[in-house]
Design an enzyme around this catalytic site. Sequence first.
Site, PDB file in Angstrom:
ATOM      1  N   CYS A  42      -5.357  -9.872   2.275  1.00 51.68           N
ATOM      2  CA  CYS A  42      -6.419  -8.973   2.748  1.00 51.68           C
ATOM      3  C   CYS A  42      -7.688  -9.678   3.200  1.00 51.68           C
ATOM      4  O   CYS A  42      -8.064  -9.574   4.364  1.00 51.68           O
ATOM      5  CB  CYS A  42      -6.738  -7.972   1.656  1.00 51.68           C
ATOM      6  SG  CYS A  42      -5.273  -7.060   1.162  1.00 51.68           S
TER       7      CYS A  42
ATOM      8  N   LYS B 138     -13.875  -0.060   5.249  1.00 50.27           N
ATOM      9  CA  LYS B 138     -12.899  -0.909   4.559  1.00 50.27           C
ATOM     10  C   LYS B 138     -13.159  -2.393   4.868  1.00 50.27           C
ATOM     11  O   LYS B 138     -13.161  -3.249   3.985  1.00 50.27           O
ATOM     12  CB  LYS B 138     -11.489  -0.494   5.006  1.00 50.27           C
ATOM     13  CG  LYS B 138     -10.394  -1.450   4.713  1.00 50.27           C
ATOM     14  CD  LYS B 138     -10.057  -1.488   3.252  1.00 50.27           C
ATOM     15  CE  LYS B 138      -9.077  -2.617   2.988  1.00 50.27           C
ATOM     16  NZ  LYS B 138      -8.291  -2.463   1.828  1.00 50.27           N
TER      17      LYS B 138
ATOM     18  N   VAL C  13       0.831  -1.207   0.000  1.00 49.99           N
ATOM     19  CA  VAL C  13       0.000   0.000   0.000  1.00 49.99           C
ATOM     20  C   VAL C  13       0.870   1.263   0.000  1.00 49.99           C
ATOM     21  O   VAL C  13       0.652   2.190  -0.778  1.00 49.99           O
ATOM     22  CB  VAL C  13      -0.953  -0.021   1.218  1.00 49.99           C
ATOM     23  CG1 VAL C  13      -1.645   1.315   1.410  1.00 49.99           C
ATOM     24  CG2 VAL C  13      -1.985  -1.129   1.056  1.00 49.99           C
TER      25      VAL C  13
ATOM     26  N   GLU D   9      -7.511   2.157   1.977  1.00 50.93           N
ATOM     27  CA  GLU D   9      -7.064   1.885   0.616  1.00 50.93           C
ATOM     28  C   GLU D   9      -7.885   0.736   0.033  1.00 50.93           C
ATOM     29  O   GLU D   9      -8.067  -0.269   0.685  1.00 50.93           O
ATOM     30  CB  GLU D   9      -5.578   1.492   0.676  1.00 50.93           C
ATOM     31  CG  GLU D   9      -4.948   1.317  -0.653  1.00 50.93           C
ATOM     32  CD  GLU D   9      -5.214   2.500  -1.541  1.00 50.93           C
ATOM     33  OE1 GLU D   9      -4.650   3.565  -1.296  1.00 50.93           O
ATOM     34  OE2 GLU D   9      -6.027   2.366  -2.488  1.00 50.93           O
ATOM     35  N   PHE D  10      -8.365   0.901  -1.198  1.00 49.41           N
ATOM     36  CA  PHE D  10      -9.185  -0.158  -1.801  1.00 49.41           C
ATOM     37  C   PHE D  10      -8.526  -0.797  -3.016  1.00 49.41           C
ATOM     38  O   PHE D  10      -9.172  -1.504  -3.770  1.00 49.41           O
ATOM     39  CB  PHE D  10     -10.562   0.405  -2.194  1.00 49.41           C
ATOM     40  CG  PHE D  10     -11.373   0.877  -1.012  1.00 49.41           C
ATOM     41  CD1 PHE D  10     -12.036  -0.040  -0.207  1.00 49.41           C
ATOM     42  CD2 PHE D  10     -11.462   2.226  -0.691  1.00 49.41           C
ATOM     43  CE1 PHE D  10     -12.790   0.379   0.893  1.00 49.41           C
ATOM     44  CE2 PHE D  10     -12.205   2.659   0.410  1.00 49.41           C
ATOM     45  CZ  PHE D  10     -12.873   1.733   1.202  1.00 49.41           C
ATOM     46  N   LEU D  11      -7.237  -0.510  -3.239  1.00 47.16           N
ATOM     47  CA  LEU D  11      -6.642  -1.049  -4.465  1.00 47.16           C
ATOM     48  C   LEU D  11      -6.331  -2.539  -4.373  1.00 47.16           C
ATOM     49  O   LEU D  11      -6.146  -3.083  -3.289  1.00 47.16           O
ATOM     50  CB  LEU D  11      -5.417  -0.246  -4.898  1.00 47.16           C
ATOM     51  CG  LEU D  11      -4.310   0.090  -3.932  1.00 47.16           C
ATOM     52  CD1 LEU D  11      -3.372  -1.077  -3.772  1.00 47.16           C
ATOM     53  CD2 LEU D  11      -3.582   1.307  -4.449  1.00 47.16           C
ATOM     54  N   ARG D  12      -6.313  -3.167  -5.553  1.00 52.59           N
ATOM     55  CA  ARG D  12      -6.064  -4.603  -5.638  1.00 52.59           C
ATOM     56  C   ARG D  12      -4.651  -4.867  -6.127  1.00 52.59           C
ATOM     57  O   ARG D  12      -4.148  -4.136  -6.971  1.00 52.59           O
ATOM     58  CB  ARG D  12      -7.011  -5.256  -6.667  1.00 52.59           C
ATOM     59  CG  ARG D  12      -8.447  -5.268  -6.272  1.00 52.59           C
ATOM     60  CD  ARG D  12      -9.300  -5.507  -7.495  1.00 52.59           C
ATOM     61  NE  ARG D  12      -9.148  -4.422  -8.463  1.00 52.59           N
ATOM     62  CZ  ARG D  12      -9.680  -4.415  -9.687  1.00 52.59           C
ATOM     63  NH1 ARG D  12     -10.371  -5.435 -10.112  1.00 52.59           N
ATOM     64  NH2 ARG D  12      -9.498  -3.382 -10.491  1.00 52.59           N
TER      65      ARG D  12
ATOM     66  N   THR E 217      -0.485  -4.435   9.293  1.00 53.39           N
ATOM     67  CA  THR E 217      -1.323  -4.742  10.459  1.00 53.39           C
ATOM     68  C   THR E 217      -1.630  -6.247  10.408  1.00 53.39           C
ATOM     69  O   THR E 217      -2.774  -6.643  10.200  1.00 53.39           O
ATOM     70  CB  THR E 217      -2.638  -3.931  10.443  1.00 53.39           C
ATOM     71  OG1 THR E 217      -3.281  -4.112   9.160  1.00 53.39           O
ATOM     72  CG2 THR E 217      -2.402  -2.463  10.662  1.00 53.39           C
TER      73      THR E 217
HETATM   74  C1  UGA Z   1      -8.670  -7.029  -2.119  1.00 61.30           C
HETATM   75  C2  UGA Z   1      -9.783  -6.049  -2.536  1.00 61.30           C
HETATM   76  O1  UGA Z   1     -10.330  -6.448  -3.804  1.00 61.30           O
HETATM   77  C3  UGA Z   1      -9.240  -4.617  -2.638  1.00 61.30           C
HETATM   78  O2  UGA Z   1     -10.305  -3.727  -2.924  1.00 61.30           O
HETATM   79  C4  UGA Z   1      -8.592  -4.241  -1.287  1.00 61.30           C
HETATM   80  O3  UGA Z   1      -8.001  -2.952  -1.328  1.00 61.30           O
HETATM   81  C5  UGA Z   1      -7.519  -5.243  -0.956  1.00 61.30           C
HETATM   82  O4  UGA Z   1      -8.102  -6.569  -0.904  1.00 61.30           O
HETATM   83  C6  UGA Z   1      -6.931  -4.872   0.385  1.00 61.30           C
HETATM   84  O5  UGA Z   1      -7.655  -4.950   1.383  1.00 61.30           O
HETATM   85  O6  UGA Z   1      -5.805  -4.364   0.435  1.00 61.30           O
HETATM   86  P1  UGA Z   1      -6.649  -8.266  -3.388  1.00 61.30           P
HETATM   87  O7  UGA Z   1      -6.451  -9.030  -2.119  1.00 61.30           O
HETATM   88  O8  UGA Z   1      -5.472  -7.652  -4.065  1.00 61.30           O
HETATM   89  O9  UGA Z   1      -7.700  -7.046  -3.159  1.00 61.30           O
HETATM   90  O10 UGA Z   1      -7.287  -9.278  -4.443  1.00 61.30           O
HETATM   91  P2  UGA Z   1      -8.710  -9.540  -5.098  1.00 61.30           P
HETATM   92  O11 UGA Z   1      -8.640  -9.219  -6.528  1.00 61.30           O
HETATM   93  O12 UGA Z   1      -9.812  -8.942  -4.332  1.00 61.30           O
HETATM   94  O13 UGA Z   1      -8.781 -11.138  -4.961  1.00 61.30           O
HETATM   95  C7  UGA Z   1      -8.795 -11.767  -3.674  1.00 61.30           C
HETATM   96  C8  UGA Z   1      -9.002 -13.256  -3.817  1.00 61.30           C
HETATM   97  O14 UGA Z   1     -10.329 -13.543  -4.230  1.00 61.30           O
HETATM   98  C9  UGA Z   1      -8.090 -13.948  -4.838  1.00 61.30           C
HETATM   99  O15 UGA Z   1      -7.634 -15.165  -4.305  1.00 61.30           O
HETATM  100  C10 UGA Z   1      -8.993 -14.189  -6.032  1.00 61.30           C
HETATM  101  O16 UGA Z   1      -8.616 -15.294  -6.794  1.00 61.30           O
HETATM  102  C11 UGA Z   1     -10.326 -14.444  -5.331  1.00 61.30           C
HETATM  103  N1  UGA Z   1     -11.502 -14.146  -6.194  1.00 61.30           N
HETATM  104  C12 UGA Z   1     -11.768 -12.877  -6.586  1.00 61.30           C
HETATM  105  C13 UGA Z   1     -12.340 -15.192  -6.568  1.00 61.30           C
HETATM  106  O17 UGA Z   1     -12.111 -16.366  -6.213  1.00 61.30           O
HETATM  107  N2  UGA Z   1     -13.437 -14.901  -7.327  1.00 61.30           N
HETATM  108  C14 UGA Z   1     -13.728 -13.638  -7.732  1.00 61.30           C
HETATM  109  O18 UGA Z   1     -14.759 -13.459  -8.408  1.00 61.30           O
HETATM  110  C15 UGA Z   1     -12.871 -12.598  -7.356  1.00 61.30           C
END
Ligand code: UGA
Length: 454
Positions: free
Chosen positions: A269, A213, A11, A157-160, A86
Amino acid sequence: MDIAVVGTGYVGLVTGTCFADLGNTVTCIDNNSDKLAVLNKGQSPFYEPGLSERMTRSIRAGRLQFSADSDAAVMQASVVFIAVGTPPLPSGEADLSAVFAVADSILSYIQRHKKTLGFRVLVTKSTVPVGTGQQLMAKRDALGLSDDEVAIVSNPEFLREGTAIHDFFHPDRIVLGSSSEAGLDLVAQLYHPLYRRETPIVRTSIQTSELSKYAANAFLATKISFINEMANVCERTGADVADISKIMGLDGRIGRYFLHPGPGYGGSCFPKDTQALVQLAEKLDYSLEVVKAVEAVNDRQKAQVIPQLIQALGDDLTGKTIAILGLAFKPNTDDIREASSLVIITELLKRGARVQAVDPEVKRVPLFEGVAAFSIKESAYAAANQADALVLVTEWNAYRELNLTKIISCMRLPFFFDLRNVYTPTALKQAGFFAYVIGRSNTISEFETTSQSD
Ligand code: UGA
């Protein structure tokens, strides 16, 4: 504006780099000198598309620097972001020791120099449980500093991962929580260039901002566990989860995102934040039943493929070779934290199987280092070599257009487990596979009938 970002993890580094890209002067603070040397060369310690290029550009332009000296940075910066980790404590609660250590040091510096420093804003970017901002305000008050001298603002922060740069510049919303209007104004000003793209800025209380969040992440996790359960019901009824997702998603009230079934969610996350939210509610004497069920479904989902593999290869997996495509918790990242691949591989190794894995970015897995039965190969074809079954765990682009004829010719047995709905059952069947495609079709049991009639 001059800003400082403390913590150069995911982040912090993305935030600092993107604010520098917008023309601000940014100092990112970290106390690890080896890491600082790498960062100052414009190299990101983790894989994130587009990040290193932007770091290099801003370093060259003199807008981005990395330093261990937080006092010097705070002297210059009107806004200081706290973006340290955290991590979960054994209880599941978020460990806030790093956040408080950083805040204590910044606040005491400001207190010692308050005569010369102007108004400062301390912003929490790290995901922190509701109540943290109030604790920071209490720390500030205890030092005799006022809201007019230091404002505390929450800006989650909401970024992926994997799309972090795009997400920073195209956010769905910016959330700012504080009791200080001046603090909110100053941080909102930083986001002003994005506001021109009509990004809604939601100004709210510090508690609401912090909780929002967790609420957002827990809800997204809920969508995933929900569709995973639907996939499991589809498999038992002959319905098709790909169509179910489409039909549900076309309802504007539901939305089409986060309805892809898979081997459970991972990453740094969702697992951590759902746990922390349950713990937070528990402490307040409230049991969050929905989120607890979401976690339980996710835990079950991660190892879901094991019984399917047993159906194909028999109870005893000793000496069987399994190809694993994808180790990262999702595509476009080298992050394996809480990745489903780890749960699947651990179970396979426990049962005596050999694992040949491949991933475009993950080249080592500390958990399996020194385990002879585990190896990482250079290509999907090398991973499939002499394999009894292939499991597609992470939907990297590199695995979307495999030459299925070539893959099947490398393998000992024709079993394909697609846990991400990358291939249609028809394409796999045409290539000669007996396949399990999550929530869509399972022709594994037909293998025995076919091979007996051969
Ligand atoms: C997630 C959130 O999407 C962000 O908005 C947030 O800022 C971030 O956590 C955080 O708290 O910092 P991230 O962990 O990077 O982002 O990844 P995601 O794209 O959300 O995917 C998370 C998991 O869910 C992955 O294992 C993915 O494969 C899985 N997933 C996602 C599914 O199994 N199906 C889906 O339809 C979407």
